[in-house]
Design an enzyme around this catalytic site. Structure first.
Site, PDB file in Angstrom:
ATOM      1  N   ASP A   1       0.835  -1.207   0.000  1.00 41.71           N
ATOM      2  CA  ASP A   1       0.000   0.000   0.000  1.00 41.71           C
ATOM      3  C   ASP A   1       0.865   1.251   0.000  1.00 41.71           C
ATOM      4  OD1 ASP A   1       0.944  -0.265   2.584  1.00 41.71           O
ATOM      5  OD2 ASP A   1      -1.006  -0.357   3.540  1.00 41.71           O
TER       6      ASP A   1
ATOM      7  N   GLU B   1      -9.796  -0.428   4.518  1.00 39.16           N
ATOM      8  CA  GLU B   1     -10.374   0.103   5.751  1.00 39.16           C
ATOM      9  C   GLU B   1     -11.749  -0.527   5.989  1.00 39.16           C
ATOM     10  OE1 GLU B   1      -8.484   1.857   7.535  1.00 39.16           O
ATOM     11  OE2 GLU B   1      -7.464   3.470   6.466  1.00 39.16           O
TER      12      GLU B   1
ATOM     13  N   ASN C   1      -7.992  -0.706  13.633  1.00 40.75           N
ATOM     14  CA  ASN C   1      -9.411  -0.698  13.241  1.00 40.75           C
ATOM     15  C   ASN C   1      -9.762  -1.911  12.377  1.00 40.75           C
ATOM     16  OD1 ASN C   1      -8.115  -0.108  10.870  1.00 40.75           O
ATOM     17  ND2 ASN C   1      -9.335   1.714  10.385  1.00 40.75           N
TER      18      ASN C   1
ATOM     19  N   HIS D   1      -8.067  -2.974   9.739  1.00 39.94           N
ATOM     20  CA  HIS D   1      -7.690  -2.897   8.323  1.00 39.94           C
ATOM     21  C   HIS D   1      -6.473  -3.769   8.034  1.00 39.94           C
ATOM     22  CE1 HIS D   1      -4.813   0.867   8.718  1.00 39.94           C
ATOM     23  NE2 HIS D   1      -4.196  -0.234   9.036  1.00 39.94           N
TER      24      HIS D   1
HETATM   25  P1  PGA Z   1       1.726  -1.086  12.553  1.00 37.24           P
HETATM   26  O1  PGA Z   1       0.561  -0.780  11.542  1.00 37.24           O
HETATM   27  O2  PGA Z   1       2.457  -2.296  12.033  1.00 37.24           O
HETATM   28  O3  PGA Z   1       2.586   0.133  12.515  1.00 37.24           O
HETATM   29  O4  PGA Z   1       1.098  -1.341  13.893  1.00 37.24           O
HETATM   30  C1  PGA Z   1      -0.230  -1.796  11.043  1.00 37.24           C
HETATM   31  C2  PGA Z   1      -1.334  -1.199  10.217  1.00 37.24           C
HETATM   32  O5  PGA Z   1      -1.934  -0.202  10.635  1.00 37.24           O
HETATM   33  O6  PGA Z   1      -1.622  -1.760   9.159  1.00 37.24           O
END
Ligand code: PGA
Length: 249
Positions: free
Chosen positions: A77, A149, A142, A144
């Site tokens: 992404d 999302e 959340n 995702h």
């Molecule tokens: P993080 O993020 O590995 O920094 O916790 C994961 C995400 O939000 O996809």
């Protein structure tokens, strides 16, 4: 959009690992996959979760224990609208933590978020994200995965998306973006579910609640990662704090 119908439960693998051994174990598995299939096509995430795995992988490559020279890394992404020099850019972070530190780097298929047409960039990346051998994912607070999302659908292709408020905030507060992006381009759940194998990486107590939601409650649009349970070969690599709220056994 109506919620997609229930999918057959297929089961998944869950590896609960001690904090101190989590990254080494995940890196070992990745090395095995690369040895079994040197031309591995693997989709990789950025974020804080995979960082120690990439450090392990780099160390092993430098010791000559593994090579990514014949592999292809597909970017999961990217923020839309962040300039190339922004420290939060996912492509820059993946290069900084992995690609550019390897003696013999893989082919890196990045998302072209700098052109005039983000929709066209997403469409092009959708083709690149087909036929993955392995999709490696982090888990958002959340629910995702990538920038799929809440509200994302299991049939969604790679596309331009509006970011959830929590993702916008993470860009600046956690990843150091100079401005707050409101959109992103993400490999879609459809491509992730088509990958031959899928890994979900989850660390830290702060993810315990969302991991329980992902694995122990019915799949739903509110939690896109819950659709990964449809994948025929999903492995969840959780450290002990992240797994602390899961049912025992
Ligand atoms: P993080 O993020 O590995 O920094 O916790 C994961 C995400 O939000 O996809």
């Amino acid at each position: 959009m109506t919620a997609p119908g229930p999918a057959p439960a297929r089961g998944y693998g869950l590896e609960v690992l001690p904090v101190g051994g989590w990254a080494a174990t995940v890196a070992s598995r990745l090395c095995h996959r690369l040895m079994e299939r040197p031309g591995l096509r693997v989709c990789l995430p950025t974020g804080d979760t995979p960082t120690p795995v990439y450090a392990e992988l780099v160390a092993r490559e430098r010791r000559g224990e593994v090579s990514l020279a014949h592999a292809t890394v597909v970017q999961l992404d990217e923020w839309a609208g962040l300039p190339p020099g922004d420290p939060a850019r996912c492509d820059a972070r993946l290069r900084r933590e992995l690609i550019d530190r390897l003696a013999a780097p893989p082919v890196f298929v990045s998302i072209d978020a700098d052109g005039p047409d983000d929709e066209a960039a997403a469409l092009a990346h959708d083709s690149a994200a087909r036929g993955l051998d392995l999709a490696v994912l982090g888990l958002g607070m959340n629910g995702h995965v990538g920038f799929n999302e809440p509200g994302s659908h299991p049939d969604d292709p790679t596309r331009l998306v509006r970011l959830a408020v929590s993702s916008r905030e993470a860009a600046t507060s956690r990843y150091g973006a100079d401005s707050t992006p409101t959109a992103g381009i993400t490999v879609g759940l459809a491509r992730l579910l088509e990958a031959e194998e899928c890994w979900l990486l989850v660390t830290g107590e702060r993810k315990a609640q969302v991991l329980r939601r992902v694995l122990e409650q019915p799949e739903g649009l509110d939690c896109p990662a819950s659709y990964l349970r449809r994948h025929p070969w999903l492995t969840v690599f959780a450290d002990e704090p992240a797994a602390s709220l899961l049912r025992k056994g």
